[in-house]
Design a protein around this motif. Sequence first.
Motif, mmCIF file in Angstrom:
data_model
loop_
_atom_site.group_PDB
_atom_site.id
_atom_site.type_symbol
_atom_site.label_atom_id
_atom_site.label_comp_id
_atom_site.label_asym_id
_atom_site.label_seq_id
_atom_site.Cartn_x
_atom_site.Cartn_y
_atom_site.Cartn_z
ATOM 1 N N LEU A 67 90.126 70.668 4.819
ATOM 2 C CA LEU A 67 88.687 70.416 4.852
ATOM 3 C C LEU A 67 88.326 69.217 3.979
ATOM 4 C CD1 LEU A 67 85.841 72.907 5.030
ATOM 5 C CD2 LEU A 67 85.796 71.317 3.113
ATOM 6 N N ILE A 68 88.987 69.086 2.829
ATOM 7 C CA ILE A 68 88.756 67.923 1.972
ATOM 8 C C ILE A 68 89.180 66.646 2.678
ATOM 9 C CG2 ILE A 68 89.424 66.793 -0.182
ATOM 10 C CD1 ILE A 68 87.479 69.065 -0.575
ATOM 11 N N GLU A 69 90.317 66.669 3.359
ATOM 12 C CA GLU A 69 90.778 65.492 4.093
ATOM 13 C C GLU A 69 89.783 65.097 5.178
ATOM 14 O OE1 GLU A 69 94.650 65.948 5.627
ATOM 15 O OE2 GLU A 69 95.571 66.505 3.711
ATOM 16 N N VAL A 70 89.262 66.080 5.893
ATOM 17 C CA VAL A 70 88.297 65.799 6.957
ATOM 18 C C VAL A 70 87.027 65.198 6.381
ATOM 19 C CG1 VAL A 70 86.860 66.842 8.745
ATOM 20 C CG2 VAL A 70 89.209 67.598 8.454
ATOM 21 N N ALA A 71 86.521 65.767 5.278
ATOM 22 C CA ALA A 71 85.281 65.269 4.680
ATOM 23 C C ALA A 71 85.454 63.866 4.112
ATOM 24 C CB ALA A 71 84.808 66.229 3.591
ATOM 25 N N ALA A 72 86.663 63.541 3.623
ATOM 26 C CA ALA A 72 86.878 62.242 2.974
ATOM 27 C C ALA A 72 87.310 61.159 3.938
ATOM 28 C CB ALA A 72 87.926 62.384 1.870
ATOM 29 N N MET A 113 80.298 70.191 4.669
ATOM 30 C CA MET A 113 80.902 68.917 5.055
ATOM 31 C C MET A 113 80.071 67.733 4.578
ATOM 32 S SD MET A 113 83.619 69.978 6.363
ATOM 33 C CE MET A 113 84.226 68.369 6.867
ATOM 34 N N HIS A 114 78.764 67.810 4.750
ATOM 35 C CA HIS A 114 77.915 66.690 4.351
ATOM 36 C C HIS A 114 77.824 66.582 2.832
ATOM 37 C CE1 HIS A 114 74.933 63.673 5.667
ATOM 38 N NE2 HIS A 114 74.388 63.909 4.498
ATOM 39 N N GLY A 115 77.708 67.735 2.138
ATOM 40 C CA GLY A 115 77.620 67.695 0.685
ATOM 41 C C GLY A 115 78.887 67.161 0.048
ATOM 42 N N LEU A 116 80.057 67.713 0.454
ATOM 43 C CA LEU A 116 81.313 67.202 -0.084
ATOM 44 C C LEU A 116 81.552 65.755 0.340
ATOM 45 C CD1 LEU A 116 83.717 70.257 0.373
ATOM 46 C CD2 LEU A 116 82.683 69.421 -1.742
ATOM 47 N N SER A 148 89.311 66.733 17.447
ATOM 48 C CA SER A 148 88.747 67.940 18.032
ATOM 49 C C SER A 148 88.889 69.113 17.087
ATOM 50 C CB SER A 148 89.441 68.247 19.364
ATOM 51 O OG SER A 148 88.965 69.447 19.928
ATOM 52 N N SER A 149 90.077 69.230 16.478
ATOM 53 C CA SER A 149 90.266 70.356 15.575
ATOM 54 C C SER A 149 89.410 70.223 14.347
ATOM 55 C CB SER A 149 91.752 70.444 15.174
ATOM 56 O OG SER A 149 92.146 69.282 14.465
ATOM 57 N N LYS A 150 89.248 68.993 13.848
ATOM 58 C CA LYS A 150 88.450 68.803 12.654
ATOM 59 C C LYS A 150 86.985 69.046 12.933
ATOM 60 C CE LYS A 150 91.650 65.331 10.913
ATOM 61 N NZ LYS A 150 91.856 63.907 10.701
ATOM 62 N N ASP A 151 86.539 68.737 14.133
ATOM 63 C CA ASP A 151 85.123 68.835 14.419
ATOM 64 C C ASP A 151 84.706 70.223 14.861
ATOM 65 O OD1 ASP A 151 84.778 65.499 15.794
ATOM 66 O OD2 ASP A 151 84.659 66.247 13.748
ATOM 67 N N HIS A 152 85.610 70.993 15.454
ATOM 68 C CA HIS A 152 85.159 72.198 16.115
ATOM 69 C C HIS A 152 85.804 73.481 15.613
ATOM 70 C CE1 HIS A 152 83.317 69.245 18.606
ATOM 71 N NE2 HIS A 152 84.469 68.809 19.044
ATOM 72 N N PHE A 153 86.811 73.411 14.706
ATOM 73 C CA PHE A 153 87.324 74.627 14.120
ATOM 74 C C PHE A 153 86.278 75.172 13.150
ATOM 75 C CE2 PHE A 153 90.769 74.385 16.511
ATOM 76 C CZ PHE A 153 92.014 74.065 16.006
ATOM 77 N N HIS A 154 86.020 76.452 13.232
ATOM 78 C CA HIS A 154 84.991 77.041 12.384
ATOM 79 C C HIS A 154 85.445 77.150 10.936
ATOM 80 C CE1 HIS A 154 81.567 79.424 11.220
ATOM 81 N NE2 HIS A 154 82.347 80.408 10.822
ATOM 82 N N VAL A 155 86.724 77.401 10.728
ATOM 83 C CA VAL A 155 87.261 77.499 9.373
ATOM 84 C C VAL A 155 88.478 76.588 9.263
ATOM 85 C CG1 VAL A 155 86.397 79.831 8.953
ATOM 86 C CG2 VAL A 155 88.640 79.522 10.009
#
Length: 467
Positions: free
Chosen positions: A294-299, A332-335, A281-288
């Motif tokens: 952010l790198i961990e979430v994208a990877a 998110m999609h680019g990284l 939830s935090s990874k998907d909906h936190f604005h910043v």
Amino acid sequence: MSIESVNMQATPHRPQRRTTSGRVRLQTLLAIRWVAVAGQAGSLLFVEFVLGHELYLLPAILTVGALAVATLWPQIRRKSSARLTDRESALYFAFDMVQLSVLLGLTGGLHNPFSLLLLAPVTVSAAALSFRSTLGLTALAITCINALAFFHLPLPWPADSAFTLPPVFVLGLAIALALAAVFISIYVFKVAEESRRVADALMAAQSALDREQRISSVGALAAAAAHELGSPLGTISLIAKELTRDLAPDSPYRGDAELLLSQADRCRQILAEIAARPEESSKDHFHVLPAPLLIEVAAEPFLRPSVALRIEAVPDTGERQPPLLQRRPEIMHGLGNLLQNAIEFAKEEVRVAIAWNRAEISITISDDGSGFPPDLLARLGDPYVSASASPGKLPAKLAGRYGAGRGQAAAKAERKGDHMGLGIFIAQNLLERVGGHVQFGNNQYGGAEVRVVWPRGAVDGEAPGGQ
């Protein structure tokens, strides 16, 4: 739904090869033809009756009339909004070229300055039709030019004098027009083809971004549903328990009440499972998010047990805290695409270095794989990079998020000579939309290295209204 399953749905399929059918509208072609009919008829009448030059008016008018009939017939028989197939468009252009050649043959051949108009159908074909159709029309144009150089009636001219060009000049003019037809067809076709490829790739990038946004919206709706449905389900469960308690054991309605209670409990369990995912939830909906998180979430969707992901912070001396980055779908999609490439083709480790100062933020992604082919580094980021240019290494490396996997992508490219590179193109395009600059290279160990740099205000969470 797991993060992995969501990512599979978000990954766009590679678009099918472009077709040239339906590129030319019948209404547009007919409008141009009517302009040609008016221009040809007006020119003939002007030369005959205003300039007083004698010409074979009746055959010339009949030739113009043939074009008018060929224009009026499809206008009556077909809808003006119809789009012509590649073959139909080529036939229309071929008729126009033959009709113009006959008219030029009646009015001086290559001596007539309007002979340059023979290049018009070739130019339009190169811009809108397939290479096969363009090649056929170019050959027809060269044939018509050569025929007009030797077979034509005299150019209409005053009776007291005659205008005749030297044969050598006419031959040179024929060669020049033929070469112009070849050059224009190749040049315009290449430029138009590149433009169409970029347009297709931009459409794929927009499609990937739209899917990412839809998935984010679905996650937000799921969280909202889990919150809002808790109270109604609690009321249903309470009433179902009271009904079960009050009904006699042999009541025909007791089974229904127990079923209602069990299903209500099942719904509450599902909502509890959704609510029990604070990390998602935090990874998907936190604005910043902090840049390392952010790198961990994208990877995370692309991590492999055999490859370690190492994230390093390289702060400026006066900036110790990691910057907060906006969690935008473009980022998110680019990284994610770049990280997937690195993780998929790394041997043991992927290193992500995050550096920042007061002016900019940079993220460098490097792996210990085989790296990018040196001769193609300058072309990385272009859509549909030809796999045949560097067999073996390029297809797998460029397949990225758009490919079906390393082995499948390589085999597919080797079988069909396919064009790859959409994944990298999409990543670069999306990151540049938010003010980033992407650089591709190889590190000192031979692995691939991609560096993304943003001005501090473009993606910094402290300036959400950035670029």
